[in-house]
Write an enzyme that holds these catalytic residues in place. Sequence first.
Site, PDB file in Angstrom:
ATOM      1  N   GLU A 100       0.405  -1.047  -0.143  1.00  0.00           N
ATOM      2  CA  GLU A 100      -0.332  -0.219  -0.223  1.00  0.00           C
ATOM      3  C   GLU A 100       0.878   1.084  -0.184  1.00  0.00           C
ATOM      4  OE1 GLU A 100      -2.544   1.851  -1.078  1.00  0.00           O
ATOM      5  OE2 GLU A 100      -4.023   1.581   1.075  1.00  0.00           O
ATOM      6  N   ASP A 101       0.518   2.168  -0.492  1.00  0.00           N
ATOM      7  CA  ASP A 101       1.407   3.700  -0.632  1.00  0.00           C
ATOM      8  C   ASP A 101       1.587   4.088   0.495  1.00  0.00           C
ATOM      9  OD1 ASP A 101      -1.555   4.538  -0.521  1.00  0.00           O
ATOM     10  OD2 ASP A 101      -1.472   5.580  -2.377  1.00  0.00           O
ATOM     11  N   PHE A 153      -0.491  16.359   3.292  1.00  0.00           N
ATOM     12  CA  PHE A 153      -0.947  15.784   2.210  1.00  0.00           C
ATOM     13  C   PHE A 153       0.336  16.246   0.747  1.00  0.00           C
ATOM     14  CE2 PHE A 153      -3.002  15.024  -1.794  1.00  0.00           C
ATOM     15  CZ  PHE A 153      -3.912  13.498  -0.650  1.00  0.00           C
TER      16      PHE A 153
HETATM   17  P1  5GP Z   1      -6.993   5.144   4.923  1.00  0.00           P
HETATM   18  O1  5GP Z   1      -6.069   4.304   5.793  1.00  0.00           O
HETATM   19  O2  5GP Z   1      -7.228   6.249   5.867  1.00  0.00           O
HETATM   20  O3  5GP Z   1      -8.279   3.893   4.969  1.00  0.00           O
HETATM   21  O4  5GP Z   1      -6.852   5.313   3.625  1.00  0.00           O
HETATM   22  C1  5GP Z   1      -5.466   5.556   2.953  1.00  0.00           C
HETATM   23  C2  5GP Z   1      -5.490   5.800   1.919  1.00  0.00           C
HETATM   24  O5  5GP Z   1      -5.600   7.579   1.729  1.00  0.00           O
HETATM   25  C3  5GP Z   1      -3.980   5.819   0.653  1.00  0.00           C
HETATM   26  O6  5GP Z   1      -4.184   4.782  -0.370  1.00  0.00           O
HETATM   27  C4  5GP Z   1      -4.508   6.987   0.016  1.00  0.00           C
HETATM   28  O7  5GP Z   1      -5.113   6.508  -0.820  1.00  0.00           O
HETATM   29  C5  5GP Z   1      -5.433   8.090   0.542  1.00  0.00           C
HETATM   30  N1  5GP Z   1      -4.043   8.651   1.214  1.00  0.00           N
HETATM   31  C6  5GP Z   1      -3.427   9.265   2.827  1.00  0.00           C
HETATM   32  N2  5GP Z   1      -2.595  10.064   2.739  1.00  0.00           N
HETATM   33  C7  5GP Z   1      -2.681  10.678   1.300  1.00  0.00           C
HETATM   34  C8  5GP Z   1      -1.423  11.880   0.922  1.00  0.00           C
HETATM   35  O8  5GP Z   1      -1.021  12.365   2.174  1.00  0.00           O
HETATM   36  N3  5GP Z   1      -2.082  12.161   0.336  1.00  0.00           N
HETATM   37  C9  5GP Z   1      -2.589  10.533  -1.150  1.00  0.00           C
HETATM   38  N4  5GP Z   1      -1.864  11.374  -1.998  1.00  0.00           N
HETATM   39  N5  5GP Z   1      -3.209  10.075  -0.737  1.00  0.00           N
HETATM   40  C10 5GP Z   1      -2.840   9.712   0.396  1.00  0.00           C
HETATM   41 MG    MG Z   2      -4.416   3.744  -1.896  1.00  0.00          MG
END
Ligand code: 5GP
Ligand code: MG
Length: 178
Positions: A100-101, A153
């Site tokens: 995951e990113d 972000f």
């Molecule tokens: P969560 O952990 O809140 O379910 O979501 C994670 C997802 O939110 C990541 O896979 C990504 O797509 C998005 N995300 C969270 N923080 C960032 C950020 O700083 N930049 C970008 N581009 N996406 C983010």
């Molecule tokens: Mg994502």
Amino acid sequence: MRGMTIKKIMFTEEELGGIVSELADKINSDLCGAESLTVLCVLKGAVMFTADLVRRLNVPDIRIEFIRASSYGKSDVSSGEVSVGDATGDIRGRDVLVVEDIIDTGRTLNSLKERLLNMRPKSLRFCGLFDKPSRRIADFKADYVGAVIPDEFIVGYGLDYAECYRHLPYVAVIELNS
Ligand code: 5GP
Ligand code: MG
């Protein structure tokens, strides 16, 4: 779309390479002796990271699968609603590494974990390139994290803002101009 300026570079291309190498070393030593592995790339953000990571893994038989998950939509604030597509490929009885990113609230990987465990993999590990622990809502901890970052972000190296900037070779903090 609103205007955007790059506020600062958080990780250069070289720094990202170093982070990915370190992660690969850890994963390789944990998987030492494993014959096969399914790498499950979470689309779209983890595409660049997955491509660089798998080329550094030592497991002889690696399958790459993709799953779609999104919680942000077109906003820079997580909606809290996670939609997770169906995992492709049969992971039953296989060692699985989810790539995951970025882990933010933790909702995406938490809900993905539940679904994948139902598919009875032999083992299930999670690797996040970035982690924003200060934003965690769901109780989720990855097995591997490339870098812990503050609540900013970021875009680039696969990460988007409204589908833009994924192609940048570095990771940057952006400023949205209204
Ligand atoms: P969560 O952990 O809140 O379910 O979501 C994670 C997802 O939110 C990541 O896979 C990504 O797509 C998005 N995300 C969270 N923080 C960032 C950020 O700083 N930049 C970008 N581009 N996406 C983010
Ligand atoms: Mg994502």
